[in-house]
Each structure stands twice: as structure tokens, then as C-alpha cells.
Design a protein around this motif. Sequence first.
Motif, PDB file in Angstrom:
ATOM      1  N   ALA A  84       0.814  -1.219   0.000  1.00 18.02           N
ATOM      2  CA  ALA A  84       0.000   0.000   0.000  1.00 18.02           C
ATOM      3  C   ALA A  84       0.843   1.263   0.000  1.00 18.02           C
ATOM      4  O   ALA A  84       0.391   2.321  -0.455  1.00 18.02           O
ATOM      5  CB  ALA A  84      -0.936  -0.001   1.214  1.00 18.02           C
ATOM      6  N   ARG A  85       2.076   1.192   0.509  1.00 16.30           N
ATOM      7  CA  ARG A  85       2.879   2.395   0.699  1.00 16.30           C
ATOM      8  C   ARG A  85       4.019   2.569  -0.299  1.00 16.30           C
ATOM      9  O   ARG A  85       4.315   3.681  -0.723  1.00 16.30           O
ATOM     10  CB  ARG A  85       3.496   2.402   2.110  1.00 16.30           C
ATOM     11  N   VAL A  86       4.695   1.477  -0.646  1.00 17.96           N
ATOM     12  CA  VAL A  86       5.938   1.611  -1.404  1.00 17.96           C
ATOM     13  C   VAL A  86       5.749   2.164  -2.816  1.00 17.96           C
ATOM     14  O   VAL A  86       6.538   3.020  -3.245  1.00 17.96           O
ATOM     15  CB  VAL A  86       6.704   0.273  -1.422  1.00 17.96           C
ATOM     16  N   PRO A  87       4.761   1.724  -3.597  1.00 19.66           N
ATOM     17  CA  PRO A  87       4.629   2.322  -4.940  1.00 19.66           C
ATOM     18  C   PRO A  87       4.508   3.844  -4.907  1.00 19.66           C
ATOM     19  O   PRO A  87       5.171   4.547  -5.684  1.00 19.66           O
ATOM     20  CB  PRO A  87       3.356   1.656  -5.491  1.00 19.66           C
ATOM     21  N   ASP A  88       3.688   4.371  -4.002  1.00 18.60           N
ATOM     22  CA  ASP A  88       3.540   5.825  -3.900  1.00 18.60           C
ATOM     23  C   ASP A  88       4.831   6.490  -3.427  1.00 18.60           C
ATOM     24  O   ASP A  88       5.186   7.583  -3.891  1.00 18.60           O
ATOM     25  CB  ASP A  88       2.402   6.174  -2.942  1.00 18.60           C
ATOM     26  N   LEU A  89       5.528   5.841  -2.494  1.00 10.99           N
ATOM     27  CA  LEU A  89       6.800   6.383  -2.025  1.00 10.99           C
ATOM     28  C   LEU A  89       7.796   6.494  -3.167  1.00 10.99           C
ATOM     29  O   LEU A  89       8.437   7.538  -3.357  1.00 10.99           O
ATOM     30  CB  LEU A  89       7.377   5.499  -0.916  1.00 10.99           C
ATOM     31  N   LEU A  90       7.941   5.430  -3.955  1.00 14.44           N
ATOM     32  CA  LEU A  90       8.920   5.445  -5.035  1.00 14.44           C
ATOM     33  C   LEU A  90       8.508   6.413  -6.146  1.00 14.44           C
ATOM     34  O   LEU A  90       9.369   7.033  -6.783  1.00 14.44           O
ATOM     35  CB  LEU A  90       9.105   4.031  -5.582  1.00 14.44           C
ATOM     36  N   ALA A  91       7.216   6.565  -6.367  1.00  7.76           N
ATOM     37  CA  ALA A  91       6.750   7.551  -7.342  1.00  7.76           C
ATOM     38  C   ALA A  91       7.119   8.963  -6.882  1.00  7.76           C
ATOM     39  O   ALA A  91       7.539   9.806  -7.685  1.00  7.76           O
ATOM     40  CB  ALA A  91       5.243   7.429  -7.536  1.00  7.76           C
ATOM     41  N   ALA A  92       6.987   9.213  -5.591  1.00  7.23           N
ATOM     42  CA  ALA A  92       7.351  10.526  -5.047  1.00  7.23           C
ATOM     43  C   ALA A  92       8.844  10.772  -5.174  1.00  7.23           C
ATOM     44  O   ALA A  92       9.282  11.895  -5.448  1.00  7.23           O
ATOM     45  CB  ALA A  92       6.911  10.622  -3.587  1.00  7.23           C
ATOM     46  N   VAL A  93       9.645   9.714  -4.981  1.00 11.63           N
ATOM     47  CA  VAL A  93      11.097   9.838  -5.152  1.00 11.63           C
ATOM     48  C   VAL A  93      11.422  10.174  -6.608  1.00 11.63           C
ATOM     49  O   VAL A  93      12.286  11.020  -6.893  1.00 11.63           O
ATOM     50  CB  VAL A  93      11.804   8.543  -4.706  1.00 11.63           C
ATOM     51  N   GLU A  94      10.727   9.534  -7.537  1.00 10.84           N
ATOM     52  CA  GLU A  94      10.970   9.828  -8.953  1.00 10.84           C
ATOM     53  C   GLU A  94      10.629  11.277  -9.298  1.00 10.84           C
ATOM     54  O   GLU A  94      11.302  11.899 -10.133  1.00 10.84           O
ATOM     55  CB  GLU A  94      10.162   8.880  -9.834  1.00 10.84           C
ATOM     56  N   ARG A  95       9.603  11.805  -8.670  1.00 11.83           N
ATOM     57  CA  ARG A  95       9.242  13.201  -8.931  1.00 11.83           C
ATOM     58  C   ARG A  95      10.333  14.166  -8.466  1.00 11.83           C
ATOM     59  O   ARG A  95      10.339  15.337  -8.858  1.00 11.83           O
ATOM     60  CB  ARG A  95       7.904  13.541  -8.253  1.00 11.83           C
ATOM     61  N   ARG A  96      11.251  13.680  -7.668  1.00 10.86           N
ATOM     62  CA  ARG A  96      12.379  14.498  -7.211  1.00 10.86           C
ATOM     63  C   ARG A  96      13.599  14.333  -8.124  1.00 10.86           C
ATOM     64  O   ARG A  96      14.689  14.774  -7.785  1.00 10.86           O
ATOM     65  CB  ARG A  96      12.727  14.150  -5.768  1.00 10.86           C
ATOM     66  N   GLY A  97      13.396  13.693  -9.270  1.00  8.61           N
ATOM     67  CA  GLY A  97      14.440  13.673 -10.277  1.00  8.61           C
ATOM     68  C   GLY A  97      15.200  12.376 -10.452  1.00  8.61           C
ATOM     69  O   GLY A  97      16.115  12.301 -11.280  1.00  8.61           O
ATOM     70  N   LEU A  98      14.863  11.331  -9.702  1.00  8.84           N
ATOM     71  CA  LEU A  98      15.547  10.047  -9.822  1.00  8.84           C
ATOM     72  C   LEU A  98      14.685   9.079 -10.639  1.00  8.84           C
ATOM     73  O   LEU A  98      13.462   9.223 -10.710  1.00  8.84           O
ATOM     74  CB  LEU A  98      15.819   9.455  -8.445  1.00  8.84           C
ATOM     75  N   VAL A  99      15.332   8.100 -11.251  1.00  5.79           N
ATOM     76  CA  VAL A  99      14.629   7.035 -11.960  1.00  5.79           C
ATOM     77  C   VAL A  99      14.762   5.757 -11.145  1.00  5.79           C
ATOM     78  O   VAL A  99      15.862   5.392 -10.719  1.00  5.79           O
ATOM     79  CB  VAL A  99      15.199   6.825 -13.374  1.00  5.79           C
ATOM     80  N   ILE A 100      13.645   5.084 -10.913  1.00  5.94           N
ATOM     81  CA  ILE A 100      13.615   3.912 -10.041  1.00  5.94           C
ATOM     82  C   ILE A 100      13.260   2.660 -10.832  1.00  5.94           C
ATOM     83  O   ILE A 100      12.393   2.691 -11.709  1.00  5.94           O
ATOM     84  CB  ILE A 100      12.569   4.094  -8.917  1.00  5.94           C
ATOM     85  N   GLU A 101      13.906   1.559 -10.515  1.00  2.00           N
ATOM     86  CA  GLU A 101      13.494   0.232 -10.965  1.00  2.00           C
ATOM     87  C   GLU A 101      13.374  -0.635  -9.722  1.00  2.00           C
ATOM     88  O   GLU A 101      14.349  -0.804  -8.989  1.00  2.00           O
ATOM     89  CB  GLU A 101      14.504  -0.368 -11.936  1.00  2.00           C
ATOM     90  N   ALA A 102      12.190  -1.147  -9.471  1.00  2.00           N
ATOM     91  CA  ALA A 102      11.946  -1.899  -8.242  1.00  2.00           C
ATOM     92  C   ALA A 102      11.795  -3.388  -8.521  1.00  2.00           C
ATOM     93  O   ALA A 102      11.243  -3.793  -9.552  1.00  2.00           O
ATOM     94  CB  ALA A 102      10.690  -1.380  -7.549  1.00  2.00           C
ATOM     95  N   LEU A 103      12.278  -4.179  -7.585  1.00  2.00           N
ATOM     96  CA  LEU A 103      11.993  -5.609  -7.528  1.00  2.00           C
ATOM     97  C   LEU A 103      11.284  -5.824  -6.207  1.00  2.00           C
ATOM     98  O   LEU A 103      11.876  -5.660  -5.140  1.00  2.00           O
ATOM     99  CB  LEU A 103      13.286  -6.434  -7.593  1.00  2.00           C
TER     100      LEU A 103
END
Length: 201
Positions: free
Chosen positions: A38-57
Motif C-alpha cells: 500500500a505504501r511503497v509504490p507511492d513512495l517510489l513515485a514521489a522519489v521519482e518526482r524528485r528527479g531520480l529514476v527507479i526500478e523496483a523488484l
Amino acid sequence: MRADIAELGSVPRMAPERDRAVRVLVMSGTRSAAFLAARVPDLLAAVERRGLVIEALHQSGDFASNELAHAYRRVGVKATVVPYLDDIASAFRAADLLIAPSGAGIVAGRRWPAFPRSTSRWATRPAIIRRPTRWPRRRAGAGLAVRESEWQGEALDASVAALLADGRAWTAMSMAARGLAVPNAAERIVVDCEALMLGRW
């Protein structure tokens, strides 16, 4: 500990380069799968909005993999979702950041990147731990320990983005985590138990 896990303690770790995606490993515990889903997808999306690109497993455990995969697609984060990890050593080796619960297997057993022949798996890269009630001071600086109530708002994604963008901070946290490893911990426990029970049998 499995040999392939233990060997990772000797592998040099480098902070994530800015010209590639940051690789995030999410490991769910028995009681944490739904919370992290419930939390991690939104967290990582917020991190991406700060300029980083994420790939999650994301190892989803008992949570429905297809539902979690949809959550990642909804927020636009590239993610591979699997119920369980067959090759944990490779997943640890590739990850730049671990997100995990604070159950016994993660904190007491230190399943947060540390592998050097220890009860701990947390000494090669930073991690975010869903914080337990008690958090020993000696773990300070070895990761971000976050209570469930603190997973809302901008503070957490700001901290994560700052960590991943700062090679020195990442390396310092990685080294602090590595310093928590206990070599040959299983053998030490056996020796301590034998000494404790001496004369009581």
C-alpha cells in the motif's frame, strides 16, 4: 547462512551512478506484505518526482502480485513483482536500496543488506526499515528506521531521494550497516549456549 549470501560481504559496493536507474529491492515479511504494498509504490513515485529514476523488484509474499503490479503501473514506476525470490543473493547484489519490515528475520537476523558470514544480511547497502518499537542506538546511521505513522507526507521521500542522490551519504550509510555484521555469529551463539548450560545438564 548460505554460502552465496555470505560471500556478498566481500563484494565492494558502489553508490548508484547518476546515469542509470536506482535499483530498489522490497522484501515483505509475513505481516508486512499488505502495508508495504500500500505504501511503497507511492513512495517510489514521489522519489521519482524528485528527479531520480527507479526500478523496483518487489517480493510481495502473500499479497496478490497482479494487484501490486497494477499499483506500480498506476503511479508510473517500473517494477517487477514476484511472490517469492528464488535467488536472493542476486537480488541483494543488484540492489542499491532495500525496503523491508522490522521483523525478527530482518532486524535480529539483520536481513537488510549485510552478508559477511553473519546472522545479518544487512551490511552492503542502505535500507529503509519499518521501525520496531525499540531501535538500538548502535544502529544509528545504518539505515532509515521509519514507524508506520511516519510513512505519510513528504519527509520520507525527501530523505530517500537525498540519500540516493548523495554518493557520500549512501557510502557512509552502507559502511555503517556493514559494521553491524557479526562474523561467524551462529558459531558464537552455540559457544555461548554451551557455556550457559555447562553444569546444568
